[in-house]
Scaffold this active site. Structure first.
Site, PDB file in Angstrom:
ATOM      1  N   GLN A  26       0.830  -1.196   0.000  1.00  0.00           N
ATOM      2  CA  GLN A  26       0.000   0.000   0.000  1.00  0.00           C
ATOM      3  C   GLN A  26       0.865   1.247   0.000  1.00  0.00           C
ATOM      4  OE1 GLN A  26      -2.215  -1.175   3.478  1.00  0.00           O
ATOM      5  NE2 GLN A  26      -1.216   0.364   4.749  1.00  0.00           N
ATOM      6  N   GLY A  27       0.307   2.286  -0.601  1.00  0.00           N
ATOM      7  CA  GLY A  27       0.971   3.577  -0.655  1.00  0.00           C
ATOM      8  C   GLY A  27      -0.038   4.668  -0.368  1.00  0.00           C
ATOM      9  N   TYR A  28       0.468   5.835  -0.050  1.00  0.00           N
ATOM     10  CA  TYR A  28      -0.381   6.951   0.350  1.00  0.00           C
ATOM     11  C   TYR A  28      -0.226   8.113  -0.618  1.00  0.00           C
ATOM     12  CZ  TYR A  28      -1.392   4.206   4.348  1.00  0.00           C
ATOM     13  OH  TYR A  28      -1.836   3.179   5.138  1.00  0.00           O
ATOM     14  N   LEU A  29      -1.363   8.555  -1.163  1.00  0.00           N
ATOM     15  CA  LEU A  29      -1.388   9.713  -2.045  1.00  0.00           C
ATOM     16  C   LEU A  29      -1.510  10.992  -1.226  1.00  0.00           C
ATOM     17  CD1 LEU A  29      -3.824   8.233  -4.699  1.00  0.00           C
ATOM     18  CD2 LEU A  29      -1.325   8.224  -4.726  1.00  0.00           C
ATOM     19  N   ASP A  76       3.372   9.061  -2.075  1.00  0.00           N
ATOM     20  CA  ASP A  76       4.398   9.753  -1.292  1.00  0.00           C
ATOM     21  C   ASP A  76       5.046   8.767  -0.329  1.00  0.00           C
ATOM     22  OD1 ASP A  76       3.841  12.226  -2.431  1.00  0.00           O
ATOM     23  OD2 ASP A  76       2.367  12.754  -0.892  1.00  0.00           O
TER      24      ASP A  76
END
Length: 156
Positions: A26-29, A76
């Protein structure tokens, strides 16, 4: 509404392999509010989470693989990778045990979701759960994606 408590386990159950699990990336925008992309096994999601430590609104929508890969490039911080084990706790609760990989190798968190804030506050965790970090923002995945906990983990 998602209501959950989070703990740092003192030890792990010896029987982990008997429980279902998922590989998650998972990644965070965005981290305020939280906008997250997640790949769980072969499924892809975009999630919005409102602010809040114990309780917050959460909305999840499916994404295509191409959409996920496109947004992944825009994330990010670090991509979080982990294996999540689903361990039954009682008739109405399960433990989500996350064992992190990559930059967060060595970090393990156990979470339990609840139907109400009162139920969450009355919860008596199993002994192996260890320290309650529900209100420690460093252990929220959105904050962990910023890398500070990874550096703290490296330095002991």
């Amino acid at each position: 509404m998602e209501i959950e408590r989070k703990f740092i386990p003192k030890w792990l159950p010896d029987t982990l392999t008997q429980y279902p699990s998922h590989e998650i990336e998972q990644g965070y925008l965005c981290t305020n509010p939280v906008v997250r992309i997640r790949k769980m096994d072969d499924a892809y999601f975009l999630t919005y989470k409102s602010t809040g430590m114990l309780a917050h609104e959460e909305y999840e929508m499916p994404l295509s693989k191409d959409g996920y890969l496109h947004l992944r490039e825009k994330a990010d911080g670090i991509l979080i990778t982990k294996r999540r084990y689903l361990i039954p706790l009682d008739d109405s609760h399960k433990i989500e045990l996350d064992i992190f990989h990559g930059d967060l190798e060595g970090i393990t968190l156990a979470e339990v979701e609840f139907a109400s804030i009162e139920e969450a506050n009355a919860f008596l965790p199993p002994e192996w759960f260890g320290k309650d970090v529900t209100y420690d923002i460093r252990y929220h995945n959105s904050e962990m994606s910023k890398g500070a906990l990874a550096k703290l983990n490296e330095n002991g």
